[in-house]
Write a protein that holds these residues in place. Structure first.
Motif, PDB file in Angstrom:
ATOM      1  N   SER A  14       0.848  -1.276   0.117  1.00  0.00           N
ATOM      2  CA  SER A  14       0.171  -0.196  -0.496  1.00  0.00           C
ATOM      3  C   SER A  14       0.946   1.307   0.206  1.00  0.00           C
ATOM      4  O   SER A  14       1.664   1.180   0.861  1.00  0.00           O
ATOM      5  CB  SER A  14      -0.731  -0.295   1.200  1.00  0.00           C
ATOM      6  N   ILE A  15       0.950   2.051  -1.176  1.00  0.00           N
ATOM      7  CA  ILE A  15       2.039   3.076  -0.950  1.00  0.00           C
ATOM      8  C   ILE A  15       0.823   4.251  -0.420  1.00  0.00           C
ATOM      9  O   ILE A  15       0.216   4.563  -0.166  1.00  0.00           O
ATOM     10  CB  ILE A  15       2.224   3.141  -2.550  1.00  0.00           C
ATOM     11  N   ALA A  16       1.883   5.433  -0.042  1.00  0.00           N
ATOM     12  CA  ALA A  16       1.588   6.842   0.357  1.00  0.00           C
ATOM     13  C   ALA A  16       0.392   7.261  -0.236  1.00  0.00           C
ATOM     14  O   ALA A  16       0.693   7.380  -1.723  1.00  0.00           O
ATOM     15  CB  ALA A  16       2.695   6.912   0.461  1.00  0.00           C
ATOM     16  N   THR A  17      -0.639   7.534   1.029  1.00  0.00           N
ATOM     17  CA  THR A  17      -1.291   8.777  -0.150  1.00  0.00           C
ATOM     18  C   THR A  17      -1.489  10.219   0.800  1.00  0.00           C
ATOM     19  O   THR A  17      -1.406   9.572   2.217  1.00  0.00           O
ATOM     20  CB  THR A  17      -2.404   8.239  -0.125  1.00  0.00           C
ATOM     21  N   SER A  18      -1.865  11.286  -0.229  1.00  0.00           N
ATOM     22  CA  SER A  18      -2.018  12.279   1.171  1.00  0.00           C
ATOM     23  C   SER A  18      -3.292  12.488   0.782  1.00  0.00           C
ATOM     24  O   SER A  18      -4.146  13.131   1.764  1.00  0.00           O
ATOM     25  CB  SER A  18      -1.624  13.608   0.369  1.00  0.00           C
ATOM     26  N   PRO A  38      -4.949   9.476   5.455  1.00  0.00           N
ATOM     27  CA  PRO A  38      -3.836   9.811   4.328  1.00  0.00           C
ATOM     28  C   PRO A  38      -2.363   8.398   5.135  1.00  0.00           C
ATOM     29  O   PRO A  38      -2.740   8.250   6.072  1.00  0.00           O
ATOM     30  CB  PRO A  38      -3.268  10.850   5.024  1.00  0.00           C
ATOM     31  N   GLU A  39      -1.688   7.752   4.034  1.00  0.00           N
ATOM     32  CA  GLU A  39      -0.611   7.224   4.160  1.00  0.00           C
ATOM     33  C   GLU A  39       0.549   8.153   4.169  1.00  0.00           C
ATOM     34  O   GLU A  39       1.243   8.096   3.498  1.00  0.00           O
ATOM     35  CB  GLU A  39      -0.875   5.325   3.524  1.00  0.00           C
ATOM     36  N   THR A  40       1.782   7.297   5.412  1.00  0.00           N
ATOM     37  CA  THR A  40       2.665   8.601   5.057  1.00  0.00           C
ATOM     38  C   THR A  40       3.937   7.831   4.175  1.00  0.00           C
ATOM     39  O   THR A  40       4.605   8.104   3.902  1.00  0.00           O
ATOM     40  CB  THR A  40       3.227   9.792   6.598  1.00  0.00           C
ATOM     41  N   THR A  41       4.154   6.495   4.833  1.00  0.00           N
ATOM     42  CA  THR A  41       4.706   5.858   4.058  1.00  0.00           C
ATOM     43  C   THR A  41       3.716   4.029   3.949  1.00  0.00           C
ATOM     44  O   THR A  41       2.895   4.204   3.413  1.00  0.00           O
ATOM     45  CB  THR A  41       5.674   5.324   5.570  1.00  0.00           C
ATOM     46  N   ALA A  42       4.708   3.552   2.775  1.00  0.00           N
ATOM     47  CA  ALA A  42       4.325   2.856   2.210  1.00  0.00           C
ATOM     48  C   ALA A  42       4.606   1.822   3.252  1.00  0.00           C
ATOM     49  O   ALA A  42       4.861   1.336   3.416  1.00  0.00           O
ATOM     50  CB  ALA A  42       5.651   2.642   0.848  1.00  0.00           C
ATOM     51  N   GLN A 191      11.863   4.343  -1.600  1.00  0.00           N
ATOM     52  CA  GLN A 191      11.772   3.699  -0.822  1.00  0.00           C
ATOM     53  C   GLN A 191      10.637   4.003   0.544  1.00  0.00           C
ATOM     54  O   GLN A 191       9.870   3.080   1.022  1.00  0.00           O
ATOM     55  CB  GLN A 191      12.871   3.586  -0.056  1.00  0.00           C
ATOM     56  N   ARG A 192      10.675   5.380   0.837  1.00  0.00           N
ATOM     57  CA  ARG A 192       9.499   5.578   1.780  1.00  0.00           C
ATOM     58  C   ARG A 192       8.018   5.206   2.046  1.00  0.00           C
ATOM     59  O   ARG A 192       7.267   4.908   1.775  1.00  0.00           O
ATOM     60  CB  ARG A 192       9.872   6.826   2.234  1.00  0.00           C
ATOM     61  N   PHE A 193       7.953   6.582   0.581  1.00  0.00           N
ATOM     62  CA  PHE A 193       6.792   6.489  -0.386  1.00  0.00           C
ATOM     63  C   PHE A 193       6.043   5.150  -1.233  1.00  0.00           C
ATOM     64  O   PHE A 193       5.160   4.916  -0.928  1.00  0.00           O
ATOM     65  CB  PHE A 193       6.558   7.916  -0.677  1.00  0.00           C
ATOM     66  N   ILE A 194       6.944   4.534  -1.860  1.00  0.00           N
ATOM     67  CA  ILE A 194       6.211   3.624  -2.220  1.00  0.00           C
ATOM     68  C   ILE A 194       7.102   2.267  -2.295  1.00  0.00           C
ATOM     69  O   ILE A 194       6.137   1.078  -2.798  1.00  0.00           O
ATOM     70  CB  ILE A 194       6.974   4.093  -4.041  1.00  0.00           C
ATOM     71  N   GLY A 195       7.912   2.119  -1.790  1.00  0.00           N
ATOM     72  CA  GLY A 195       8.421   0.761  -1.196  1.00  0.00           C
ATOM     73  C   GLY A 195       8.306  -0.072  -2.487  1.00  0.00           C
ATOM     74  O   GLY A 195       9.100  -1.332  -2.392  1.00  0.00           O
TER      75      GLY A 195
END
Length: 223
Positions: A14-18, A38-42, A191-195
């Motif tokens: 699950s990738i980051a989303t604002s 919102p998700e701030t990291t993957a 790496q942080r937001f998309i994994g």
């Protein structure tokens, strides 16, 4: 709006989303409903085989006054009661919309005051110049999204970078187009937001966990 049905997939990234979402899903014959922030990291999440899900993603600037946006960041609030046809939101029972009726459902949420919109927030997030002071903008963005403008820009830029890389654009070209400092800066953001790494996005492996939905956004820049 989006919908999906899981088949042969045990986990996904699950990738980051604002943005925040209103999500409905079925598993083992039970219907669930939740407001997902919102998700701030993957993150890596389970995907029950055979389950279906349906979601309504809300634009920047929309919020629910009874649910502080900051409370929803990297979290979700389950409906206290859901049946095959109804769920509870703000203490009231609502009919679960189908995909085709989602717009009418959202319009009703607006009429009932469950969802409100601050047009300034969407404008400044999209790069517009506000007619109010910086501190006022910061407060209104945080109140509506639970995030800072900087966090939103970083997340949206990483999502855009992932799309461009998947379309075959070279990492250096992505760096130049989206305003990253250099390729290591791009790598850390992905790496942080998309994994994923840039190579993994350009040459996906069928054995990798699938990614959650990615959609085109306007070009963004920022730290």
């Amino acid at each position: 709006m989006w919908r999906s049905r899981a088949s042969g997939v045990a986990r996904m990234t699950s990738i980051a989303t604002s943005n925040w979402e209103l999500v409905f899903w079925e598993h083992d014959g039970r219907i669930h409903a939740a407001v997902r922030g919102p998700e701030t990291t993957a993150t890596s999440v389970d995907v029950p085989d055979g389950s279906w899900s349906f979601g309504i993603t809300f634009a920047h600037g929309t919020s629910m006054p009874h649910l502080p946006a900051a409370r929803l960041v990297d979290s979700a609030l389950l409906s206290p009661h859901a049946t095959a046809k109804t769920f509870v939101l703000r203490g009231d029972e609502w009919l679960i919309p189908d995909f085709d009726g989602a717009e009418q459902f959202v319009a009703r949420l607006v009429r009932e005051g469950v969802v409100v919109r601050d047009p300034l927030v969407d404008d400044v997030v999209s790069g517009g110049l506000p007619a109010v002071g910086t501190r006022s903008v910061q407060r209104r963005v945080a109140a509506a999204t639970g995030l800072t403008q900087g966090s939103i820009r970083q997340i949206e830029r990483a999502r855009q970078a992932a799309i461009l890389l998947a379309e075959g654009l070279a990492p250096l070209d992505v760096v130049n187009r989206l305003g990253y400092y250099d390729q290591p800066h791009l790598a850390r953001s992905l790496q942080r937001f998309i994994g994923r790494t840039a190579t993994e996005l350009r040459h996906p492996d069928a054995a990798e966990q699938p990614l959650s939905l990615l959609y085109k956004v306007d070009d963004v820049s920022g730290s």
